[in-house]
Design an enzyme around this catalytic site. Structure first.
Site, PDB file in Angstrom:
ATOM      1  CE  LYS A   1      -6.059   0.643  -2.759  1.00  6.69           C
ATOM      2  NZ  LYS A   1      -5.647   1.620  -1.735  1.00  6.69           N
TER       3      LYS A   1
ATOM      4  NE  ARG B   1      -0.478   0.154  -8.005  1.00  4.87           N
ATOM      5  CZ  ARG B   1      -0.428   0.499  -6.736  1.00  4.87           C
ATOM      6  NH1 ARG B   1      -0.406   1.749  -6.395  1.00  4.87           N
ATOM      7  NH2 ARG B   1      -0.401  -0.423  -5.808  1.00  4.87           N
TER       8      ARG B   1
ATOM      9  NE  ARG C   1      -1.811   2.056   6.557  1.00  7.15           N
ATOM     10  CZ  ARG C   1      -2.326   1.907   5.342  1.00  7.15           C
ATOM     11  NH1 ARG C   1      -3.452   1.246   5.166  1.00  7.15           N
ATOM     12  NH2 ARG C   1      -1.735   2.422   4.295  1.00  7.15           N
TER      13      ARG C   1
ATOM     14  NE  ARG D   1       4.642   2.325   6.559  1.00  7.74           N
ATOM     15  CZ  ARG D   1       3.940   2.172   5.442  1.00  7.74           C
ATOM     16  NH1 ARG D   1       2.865   1.425   5.433  1.00  7.74           N
ATOM     17  NH2 ARG D   1       4.307   2.771   4.336  1.00  7.74           N
TER      18      ARG D   1
ATOM     19  NE  ARG E   1       2.047   6.354   0.536  1.00  6.41           N
ATOM     20  CZ  ARG E   1       1.620   5.739   1.640  1.00  6.41           C
ATOM     21  NH1 ARG E   1       2.091   6.089   2.820  1.00  6.41           N
ATOM     22  NH2 ARG E   1       0.730   4.777   1.570  1.00  6.41           N
TER      23      ARG E   1
END
Length: 186
Positions: free
Chosen positions: A14, A89, A128, A134, A145
């Protein structure tokens, strides 16, 4: 003039798509995270309030986030439209946004929901995480998540579907294909 919301789980693309679409329509991409950081930096009343929560590592309450969004939507660059990325959200936030827009004599044109299967999202997010170094983003945390996102967002999708402005977009394919699908739908 386009007033849009971009929704989708982490890794759906997005932010990437919003970045492309904002250039096409010359409208700002409004990210709640960016707004919160800017409000804190600029020392606005809402920013000062948000900073208390952010410094403590807590989530900023809806009332504060909604106030900051309202402050942002009255800025001159939003007169010709905007893309909200990461807000709302929850259904409560969506209802509050509707009230703000009504007060500002604005209406949403479309809510773009990028739909990507969880397996693909996990693959993208793991990639990613490696690319960005990360180490805390492992498969388990990513799945958690995504579960949280799916749980909280499903009612929001239904909320916007009921208004007739929800655009379900297949988030699989090339960046250009997805962009073209979005452009045709909005």
């Amino acid at each position: 003039m386009k007033r849009l919301i971009f929704m989708g789980p982490p890794g759906a693309g997005k932010g990437t798509q919003a970045d492309i679409i904002k250039e096409k329509y010359n409208i700002p991409q409004i990210s709640t995270g960016d707004i919160l950081r800017a409000a804190v930096k600029n020392g606005t009343a809402m920013g000062i309030e948000a900073k208390k929560y952010m410094d403590a590592g807590d989530l900023v309450p809806d009332a504060v986030v909604i106030g900051i969004i309202r402050d942002r939507l009255v800025e001159a660059d939003c007169a010709n439209g905007f893309i909200l990325d990461g807000f709302p959200r929850t259904v409560e936030q969506a209802k509050a946004l509707s009230e703000i827009l009504k007060e500002l004599h604005m209406e949403l044109d479309s809510v773009v929901n990028l739909d990507v299967p969880d397996e693909e999202l996990v693959k993208r997010l793991l990639g990613r995480a490696i690319k960005e170094g990360r180490s805390d983003d492992n498969e388990e945390t990513i799945k958690n998540r995504l579960h949280t996102y799916n749980t909280k967002t499903l009612p929001l999708i239904d909320f916007y579907k009921a208004t007739g402005i929800l655009r379900q977009i297949n988030g699989l394919g090339s960046m250009e294909e997805i962009t073209n699908t979005i452009l045709k739908s909005i």
